[in-house]
Design a protein around this motif. Structure first.
Motif, PDB file in Angstrom:
ATOM      1  N   ASP A 177      -5.626 -31.600 -14.379  1.00  0.00           N
ATOM      2  CA  ASP A 177      -5.645 -31.292 -15.807  1.00  0.00           C
ATOM      3  C   ASP A 177      -7.047 -31.383 -16.409  1.00  0.00           C
TER       4      ASP A 177
ATOM      5  N   SER B 233      -9.106 -28.344 -18.022  1.00  0.00           N
ATOM      6  CA  SER B 233      -9.581 -28.408 -19.409  1.00  0.00           C
ATOM      7  C   SER B 233     -11.044 -28.002 -19.470  1.00  0.00           C
TER       8      SER B 233
ATOM      9  N   ARG C 198     -11.367 -24.254 -19.141  1.00  0.00           N
ATOM     10  CA  ARG C 198     -11.022 -23.603 -20.413  1.00  0.00           C
ATOM     11  C   ARG C 198     -12.167 -23.723 -21.402  1.00  0.00           C
ATOM     12  N   ASN C 199     -12.759 -24.912 -21.391  1.00  0.00           N
ATOM     13  CA  ASN C 199     -13.799 -25.193 -22.371  1.00  0.00           C
ATOM     14  C   ASN C 199     -15.078 -24.395 -22.097  1.00  0.00           C
TER      15      ASN C 199
ATOM     16  N   ASP D 197     -17.951 -29.327 -29.393  1.00  0.00           N
ATOM     17  CA  ASP D 197     -17.691 -30.769 -29.402  1.00  0.00           C
ATOM     18  C   ASP D 197     -17.186 -31.248 -28.051  1.00  0.00           C
ATOM     19  N   TYR D 198     -16.173 -30.538 -27.551  1.00  0.00           N
ATOM     20  CA  TYR D 198     -15.578 -30.956 -26.283  1.00  0.00           C
ATOM     21  C   TYR D 198     -16.537 -30.737 -25.128  1.00  0.00           C
TER      22      TYR D 198
ATOM     23  N   MET E  73     -17.088 -36.962 -26.684  1.00  0.00           N
ATOM     24  CA  MET E  73     -17.371 -36.771 -28.116  1.00  0.00           C
ATOM     25  C   MET E  73     -17.981 -38.024 -28.718  1.00  0.00           C
ATOM     26  N   ARG E  74     -18.864 -37.793 -29.621  1.00  0.00           N
ATOM     27  CA  ARG E  74     -19.541 -38.957 -30.180  1.00  0.00           C
ATOM     28  C   ARG E  74     -18.645 -39.708 -31.160  1.00  0.00           C
TER      29      ARG E  74
ATOM     30  N   ARG F 162     -18.721 -38.720 -34.901  1.00  0.00           N
ATOM     31  CA  ARG F 162     -18.028 -37.474 -35.191  1.00  0.00           C
ATOM     32  C   ARG F 162     -16.523 -37.682 -35.130  1.00  0.00           C
TER      33      ARG F 162
ATOM     34  N   MET G  53     -13.993 -36.990 -38.148  1.00  0.00           N
ATOM     35  CA  MET G  53     -12.861 -36.078 -38.025  1.00  0.00           C
ATOM     36  C   MET G  53     -11.548 -36.802 -38.349  1.00  0.00           C
TER      37      MET G  53
ATOM     38  N   GLY H  87     -10.249 -26.514 -24.742  1.00  0.00           N
ATOM     39  CA  GLY H  87     -10.958 -27.299 -23.734  1.00  0.00           C
ATOM     40  C   GLY H  87     -10.847 -28.800 -23.886  1.00  0.00           C
ATOM     41  N   ALA H  88      -9.996 -29.277 -24.803  1.00  0.00           N
ATOM     42  CA  ALA H  88      -9.836 -30.725 -24.927  1.00  0.00           C
ATOM     43  C   ALA H  88      -9.086 -31.247 -23.713  1.00  0.00           C
ATOM     44  N   ALA H  89      -9.658 -32.246 -23.054  1.00  0.00           N
ATOM     45  CA  ALA H  89      -8.939 -32.906 -21.971  1.00  0.00           C
ATOM     46  C   ALA H  89      -7.981 -33.908 -22.609  1.00  0.00           C
TER      47      ALA H  89
ATOM     48  N   HIS I 250      -9.600 -36.547 -24.683  1.00  0.00           N
ATOM     49  CA  HIS I 250     -10.066 -36.154 -26.018  1.00  0.00           C
ATOM     50  C   HIS I 250      -8.946 -36.305 -27.045  1.00  0.00           C
ATOM     51  N   ILE I 251      -7.746 -35.892 -26.637  1.00  0.00           N
ATOM     52  CA  ILE I 251      -6.600 -35.985 -27.557  1.00  0.00           C
ATOM     53  C   ILE I 251      -6.264 -37.452 -27.820  1.00  0.00           C
TER      54      ILE I 251
ATOM     55  N   GLN J 110      -8.770 -38.798 -30.181  1.00  0.00           N
ATOM     56  CA  GLN J 110      -8.589 -38.306 -31.548  1.00  0.00           C
ATOM     57  C   GLN J 110      -7.501 -39.076 -32.287  1.00  0.00           C
TER      58      GLN J 110
END
Lengths: 228, 424
Positions: free
Chosen positions: A77, A81, A84-85, A112-113, B1-2, B5, B9, B339-341, B344-345, B348
């Motif tokens: 995964d 990702s 995709r990014n 960002d990602y 991601m920093r 940020r 967000m 592209g978020a792995a 990342h989610i 967030q």
């Protein structure tokens, strides 16, 4: 020309209770760099499944997929990702912008990602917004934009990490015909600049602009047309 | 991601639903506020108790005469003399036999009516020695305290407690004036500073010396003898008490020293008063330790209440975050497509929960600083907010954010991107 996308015997099965649905049935497909490919076919023909596979949102049950020379059919995964990014850009029928972010912030999401520094990201998003003709509206939120403008933002966002392939799913489906044509012009421009495009559509107008159109039926490529 | 940020967000999406965010964190806000307030009240009570005990003196040991329980079938109605309590010979024995002692100061209390002109006040005449001033931690407001010479000469002099001085003389300087205590006349040589003040405590603390008229012990003995007339439920009885109190000051306030002196005193009292139970030993230092012990239990109790309230707050946050995840399924799908792995989610949603709980924690800290003040103003209860309370409460609320944010965040990250994109 090298193949940016190469599918070999790609099959995707879904289990639905006791039945197994063969959404994609041994598809072979090669898309060379810079080609504008339209994918057509009735609903349930496997268009969306194909797009999900090509977009690294899903993996083939059997068969293999090379994206820009790399076999991505068995990646995990996190690696998918990343693909995709860095190497793919998505444009959706309903734009799918994030409502509480501004135009620039929406374009910056993939940056960002990718770990791009905020200042660099801002420069790039501003540049993309200008290229998409959104120069004045960079601080607007999606709700304050017209459908055409929103789709331009979405295209800008798809281009943020300079992908090798741009995937679009009915990009004109939610737009009136005039605005739809505008968006098609934008895609033409990208194609002219050498970007590889794969567009899933019901709209025959799209097919007239593509280099090549494949028609899906029952999970297979039924037939194929090339524009002279 | 920093991080910055991420936080920005998270703030943005929380701000989008301000009211909901506020309501979500109320549990944490009140949890943190009540934790701080309760700790502050507990600390204030402890401080006050300790101040009272400290006033007795950390190096002091206090022997007091207590009336022994009435023997069965007491001869009621008959005038009789009940003799009990500390004896002058106890005093001598202590002075001779107990090591590591700096001062041994006797005190004898006789209730009197003190008069100046037509002004009268119900006071206690306390016969004592010069060292009492230092041992009891009293301060002079004017004049001098009793001296050895006063005692040797059986001088008719007295030192007034602050309250007695105020009631008899208002704001006049009593030094040099004459007062009548009972049937005897004394010349005032000094006045004491009020005991209650300067300790931050409530009224009544140390009131004993404020309502006292101090006279030389030999003078009191000569004038009143050992008998004290007491009126109990209509019948008159007499008690014979030689000394009401002996304050023993150890050479230091070190616990082992005080403990050794206490043991020696207990042994001596057991020997000399056998089974009469007419003398009680109070060791302020031991009381202090007991106060600390009960404070500890109180604190554990509070911690449990705090844990429960923060748990409830955390569950509230988790509940809302789970709903948020469902509500934002589409957004999650889009982010995954871009592209978020999974991490990342997770980051967030975790950022949003932590921001919520930390924000709630900060709000709670603010209110937690305010509420003890209000309690002090309105109820007159002492409160004390220590910095570690704030750190503790804030830390726990942040922890709650992480713990209760993990599950919703994991749920969000485990959504299938394809399914999530299709979600309406």
């Amino acid at each position: 020309m090298t193949a940016i996308v190469r599918l070999e015997g790609a099959t995707r099965l879904y289990r639905m209770g006791e039945h197994t649905v063969r959404a994609l049935d041994g598809v072979d497909l090669e898309v060379p760099e810079g080609q504008y490919l339209a994918v057509m076919g009735p609903s349930g023909s496997g268009k969306s499944t194909l797009l999900n596979l090509l977009g690294c949102l899903d993996r083939p049950t059997t068969g293999r997929y090379w994206l820009a020379g790399r076999d991505v059919s068995r990646l995990d995964d996190a690696a998918l990702s990343r693909e995709r990014n860095r190497r793919l850009g998505f444009v959706f029928q309903s734009y799918n912008l994030i409502p509480h972010l501004t135009v620039l912030e929406n374009i910056e999401v993939p940056l960002d990602y990718a770990g791009v520094a905020p200042r660099t990201a801002r420069e790039r998003s501003t540049g993309l917004a200008r290229r998409m003709g959104l120069g004045e509206r960079t601080d607007h939120r999606p709700g304050q934009l017209s459908g055409g403008q929103q789709q331009r933002v979405a295209i800008g966002r798809a281009l943020a990490n300079d992908p090798v392939v741009l995937l679009a799913d009915e990009p004109t489906g939610n737009l009136d015909s005039a605005t739809g044509l505008e968006i098609l012009d934008v895609l033409d421009g990208l194609c002219a600049a050498g970007r590889t495009l794969i567009v899933v559509t019901h709209d025959p107008k799209v097919a007239t602009r593509a280099h090549r159109t494949i028609h899906m039926l029952d999970g297979r490529i039924d037939r194929e047309e090339r524009r002279a | 991601m920093r991080i910055r940020r991420l936080v920005r967000m998270a703030w943005k999406s929380l701000w989008l639903h301000r009211l909901r965010s506020l309501l979500t964190v109320l549990g944490i806000v009140f949890g943190v506020m009540s934790v701080i307030s309760m700790l502050a009240i507990g600390e204030g009570v402890k401080e006050e108790a300790q101040a009272q005990i400290r006033q007795l003196g950390a190096s002091n040991l206090i022997l007091a005469s207590v009336k022994p329980p009435e023997p069965e079938g007491g001869n009621e109605g008959n005038a009789r003399v009940l003799a009990y309590g500390l004896l002058r010979r106890d005093l001598e024995a202590i002075r001779l036999a107990i090591p590591e002692v700096r001062h041994v100061v006797p005190r004898r209390d006789v209730p009197v009516e003190a008069w100046v002109g037509h002004r009268k006040v119900q006071a206690t005449c306390m016969g004592t020695e010069p060292e009492y001033l230092a041992v009891a931690g009293l301060r002079l407001a004017g004049g001098r305290f009793l001296t050895r010479t006063d005692g040797a000469e059986r001088a008719a002099v007295c030192v007034l407690g602050a309250e007695v001085a105020r009631r008899l003389f208002d704001h006049r300087d009593p030094v040099g004036e004459l007062i009548k205590a009972g049937t005897h006349t004394y010349r005032v040589v000094g006045t004491l500073a009020a005991r209650g003040e300067g300790t931050g405590g409530t009224a009544g603390v140390g009131g004993e010396s404020d309502m006292a008229v101090f006279v030389p012990l030999p003078t009191l003995q000569e004038r009143t003898g050992d008998l004290v007339r007491v009126v109990t439920s209509g019948s008159m009885s007499s008690e014979s008490v030689e000394l009401h109190r002996i304050t023993v000051q150890a050479v230091s306030a070190d616990e082992p020293v005080v403990q050794r002196v206490a043991q020696a005193l207990r042994a001596l009292i057991r020997l000399r008063h056998d089974r009469k139970e007419d003398v009680r030993l109070t060791v302020p230092q031991e009381l202090l330790r007991q106060a600390r012990e009960s404070k500890r239990i109180f604190t554990i109790l509070l911690a449990c209440i705090a844990a429960i309230s923060l748990l409830v707050g955390g569950i509230g946050i988790m509940n809302i975050m789970l709903a948020t995840v469902v509500e934002r399924t589409r957004e999650i799908g889009v982010r995954r497509a871009l592209g978020a792995a999974r991490r990342h989610i997770v980051a967030q949603f975790l950022a949003e929960t932590v921001l919520l709980s930390v924000g709630g924690g900060a709000l709670g800290v603010g209110l937690g600083l305010l509420l003890p003040q209000v309690v002090t103003w309105t109820l007159g209860m002492p409160t004390l907010v220590l910095p570690e309370f704030l750190v503790l409460a804030f830390g726990i609320s942040a922890l709650v954010g992480v713990v209760f944010g993990l599950y919703p965040a994991a749920r969000a990250a485990d959504l299938d991107p394809v399914e999530a994109l299709r979600h309406e």
